[in-house]
Design an enzyme around this catalytic site. Structure first.
Site, PDB file in Angstrom:
ATOM      1  N   GLU A 101       0.825  -1.199   0.022  1.00  0.00           N
ATOM      2  CA  GLU A 101       0.159  -0.153  -0.164  1.00  0.00           C
ATOM      3  C   GLU A 101       0.724   1.304  -0.093  1.00  0.00           C
ATOM      4  O   GLU A 101       1.955   1.131   0.605  1.00  0.00           O
ATOM      5  CB  GLU A 101      -0.894  -0.050   1.232  1.00  0.00           C
ATOM      6  CG  GLU A 101      -2.440  -0.188   1.001  1.00  0.00           C
ATOM      7  CD  GLU A 101      -3.032   0.961   0.113  1.00  0.00           C
ATOM      8  OE1 GLU A 101      -2.329   1.536  -0.702  1.00  0.00           O
ATOM      9  OE2 GLU A 101      -4.219   1.405   0.597  1.00  0.00           O
ATOM     10  N   ASP A 102       0.339   2.132  -0.555  1.00  0.00           N
ATOM     11  CA  ASP A 102       1.001   3.730  -0.648  1.00  0.00           C
ATOM     12  C   ASP A 102       1.079   4.137   0.846  1.00  0.00           C
ATOM     13  O   ASP A 102       1.879   4.672   1.412  1.00  0.00           O
ATOM     14  CB  ASP A 102       0.356   4.723  -1.552  1.00  0.00           C
ATOM     15  CG  ASP A 102      -1.067   4.692  -1.482  1.00  0.00           C
ATOM     16  OD1 ASP A 102      -1.689   4.060  -0.863  1.00  0.00           O
ATOM     17  OD2 ASP A 102      -1.582   5.413  -2.265  1.00  0.00           O
ATOM     18  N   ASP A 105      -4.356   4.793   6.371  1.00  0.00           N
ATOM     19  CA  ASP A 105      -4.949   5.974   7.059  1.00  0.00           C
ATOM     20  C   ASP A 105      -5.930   5.676   7.945  1.00  0.00           C
ATOM     21  O   ASP A 105      -5.536   4.993   9.184  1.00  0.00           O
ATOM     22  CB  ASP A 105      -5.686   6.966   6.002  1.00  0.00           C
ATOM     23  CG  ASP A 105      -6.366   8.112   6.279  1.00  0.00           C
ATOM     24  OD1 ASP A 105      -5.558   9.027   7.210  1.00  0.00           O
ATOM     25  OD2 ASP A 105      -7.138   8.434   5.897  1.00  0.00           O
ATOM     26  N   PHE A 154      -2.145  15.498   4.908  1.00  0.00           N
ATOM     27  CA  PHE A 154      -2.601  15.057   3.712  1.00  0.00           C
ATOM     28  C   PHE A 154      -1.497  15.249   2.693  1.00  0.00           C
ATOM     29  O   PHE A 154      -1.132  16.228   2.400  1.00  0.00           O
ATOM     30  CB  PHE A 154      -3.966  15.518   2.985  1.00  0.00           C
ATOM     31  CG  PHE A 154      -4.416  14.956   1.770  1.00  0.00           C
ATOM     32  CD1 PHE A 154      -5.235  13.906   1.763  1.00  0.00           C
ATOM     33  CD2 PHE A 154      -3.805  15.444   0.624  1.00  0.00           C
ATOM     34  CE1 PHE A 154      -5.462  13.397   0.810  1.00  0.00           C
ATOM     35  CE2 PHE A 154      -4.283  14.701  -0.602  1.00  0.00           C
ATOM     36  CZ  PHE A 154      -5.327  13.797  -0.396  1.00  0.00           C
ATOM     37  N   ARG A 167       0.819  12.621  -8.466  1.00  0.00           N
ATOM     38  CA  ARG A 167       1.183  11.133  -8.293  1.00  0.00           C
ATOM     39  C   ARG A 167       2.792  11.023  -8.972  1.00  0.00           C
ATOM     40  O   ARG A 167       3.530  10.192  -8.356  1.00  0.00           O
ATOM     41  CB  ARG A 167       0.606  10.234  -9.183  1.00  0.00           C
ATOM     42  CG  ARG A 167      -0.863   9.953  -8.694  1.00  0.00           C
ATOM     43  CD  ARG A 167      -1.652   8.605  -9.228  1.00  0.00           C
ATOM     44  NE  ARG A 167      -2.802   8.594  -9.111  1.00  0.00           N
ATOM     45  CZ  ARG A 167      -3.500   8.103  -8.086  1.00  0.00           C
ATOM     46  NH1 ARG A 167      -2.892   7.848  -7.051  1.00  0.00           N
ATOM     47  NH2 ARG A 167      -4.859   8.242  -7.959  1.00  0.00           N
TER      48      ARG A 167
HETATM   49  P1  IMP Z   1      -7.944   4.107   4.301  1.00  0.00           P
HETATM   50  O1  IMP Z   1      -8.611   3.019   3.903  1.00  0.00           O
HETATM   51  O2  IMP Z   1      -8.606   4.955   5.144  1.00  0.00           O
HETATM   52  O3  IMP Z   1      -6.626   3.555   5.089  1.00  0.00           O
HETATM   53  O4  IMP Z   1      -7.054   4.989   3.194  1.00  0.00           O
HETATM   54  C1  IMP Z   1      -6.438   4.531   2.386  1.00  0.00           C
HETATM   55  C2  IMP Z   1      -6.237   5.161   0.987  1.00  0.00           C
HETATM   56  O5  IMP Z   1      -6.829   6.455   1.206  1.00  0.00           O
HETATM   57  C3  IMP Z   1      -5.080   5.193   0.398  1.00  0.00           C
HETATM   58  O6  IMP Z   1      -4.814   4.153  -0.292  1.00  0.00           O
HETATM   59  C4  IMP Z   1      -5.158   6.399  -0.211  1.00  0.00           C
HETATM   60  O7  IMP Z   1      -5.659   6.200  -1.487  1.00  0.00           O
HETATM   61  C5  IMP Z   1      -5.988   7.557   0.344  1.00  0.00           C
HETATM   62  N1  IMP Z   1      -5.016   8.302   1.164  1.00  0.00           N
HETATM   63  C6  IMP Z   1      -5.388   8.278   2.675  1.00  0.00           C
HETATM   64  N2  IMP Z   1      -4.521   9.483   3.168  1.00  0.00           N
HETATM   65  C7  IMP Z   1      -3.918  10.112   1.995  1.00  0.00           C
HETATM   66  C8  IMP Z   1      -3.140  10.986   1.766  1.00  0.00           C
HETATM   67  O8  IMP Z   1      -2.376  11.806   2.856  1.00  0.00           O
HETATM   68  N3  IMP Z   1      -2.512  11.207   0.513  1.00  0.00           N
HETATM   69  C9  IMP Z   1      -3.365  10.850  -0.691  1.00  0.00           C
HETATM   70  N4  IMP Z   1      -4.136   9.693  -0.368  1.00  0.00           N
HETATM   71  C10 IMP Z   1      -4.281   9.415   0.855  1.00  0.00           C
HETATM   72 MG    MG Z   2      -5.118   5.098  -2.865  1.00  0.00          MG
END
Ligand code: IMP
Ligand code: MG
Length: 185
Positions: A101-102, A105, A154, A167
């Site tokens: 994963e990138d 969050d 963010f 990106r």
């Molecule tokens: P989660 O499901 O809330 O853990 O969110 C994960 C996804 O939200 C990541 O794969 C990103 O696509 C997006 N995301 C969460 N935080 C950021 C950020 O700071 N920048 C860009 N994308 C984010």
């Molecule tokens: Mg994403």
């Protein structure tokens, strides 16, 4: 002036810092998977840059596949419902799966996909994320390899987007508030 300079408030991880950390992660992963083949599972779109760099530093045989998900969130957060837009093409039953994963969050995206993979009876499932925002976690997810813990900013770059932009930046950065307004659509 570079095309991105007017939009970026601060670079929080430089290209060099990222490259060094990706090398260390690849070393740990290669050491942990001595005698087995890995299936690297990237989560589109954000993880493709990290995955491409990480896989080329691994010293183990691997296959590569991707999930694509939509999370019905806005540009900055994911929502509770994670829908699979593209499933894996490869079978993972009996395989050692490493999800890539990138950023994690709330944890919802990774939690959901780990569950989907586990249902297919892999030999193992682990998670590697470049970035983790622990302060925002809503679901407890085990992250086996973490590149960097970051504060609740963010961020964009190195695969991460804001409204599908930024990106391609080689570093990870925080956008200016007015850039968020300009690029919102
Ligand atoms: P989660 O499901 O809330 O853990 O969110 C994960 C996804 O939200 C990541 O794969 C990103 O696509 C997006 N995301 C969460 N935080 C950021 C950020 O700071 N920048 C860009 N994308 C984010
Ligand atoms: Mg994403």
């Amino acid at each position: 002036m570079a095309y991105w300079e007017q939009d970026i408030a601060e670079i929080i991880l430089t290209e060099e810092q990222i490259a060094q950390r990706v090398g260390q992660l690849a070393e740990h992963i290669s050491a942990d998977y001595q005698d087995c083949e890995l299936v690297l599972v990237g989560i589109l779109t954000g993880s493709f840059v990290f995955l491409a760099d990480l896989m080329r530093q691994l010293t183990r045989r691997c296959q590569v596949d991707f999930f694509d998900v939509s999370s019905y969130g806005d540009d900055m957060t994911s929502s509770g419902e994670v829908a699979i837009l593209k499933d894996l093409s490869l079978p993972v039953t009996g395989k050692h799966v490493l999800m890539v994963e990138d950023i994690v969050d709330s944890g919802r995206t990774v939690a959901k996909l780990v569950e989907v993979v586990k249902d297919r009876q892999p030999a193992s499932v682990k998670v590697c994320t470049l970035l983790s925002k622990t302060a925002r976690r809503e679901l407890a997810v085990e992250l086996n390899y973490i590149g960097f813990e970051i504060p609740d900013y963010f961020v964009v770059g190195y695969g991460l987007d804001y409204a599908q932009r930024f990106r391609s930046l080689p570093f990870v950065a925080v956008l200016k508030d007015d850039a968020m307004l300009t690029h919102r659509e």
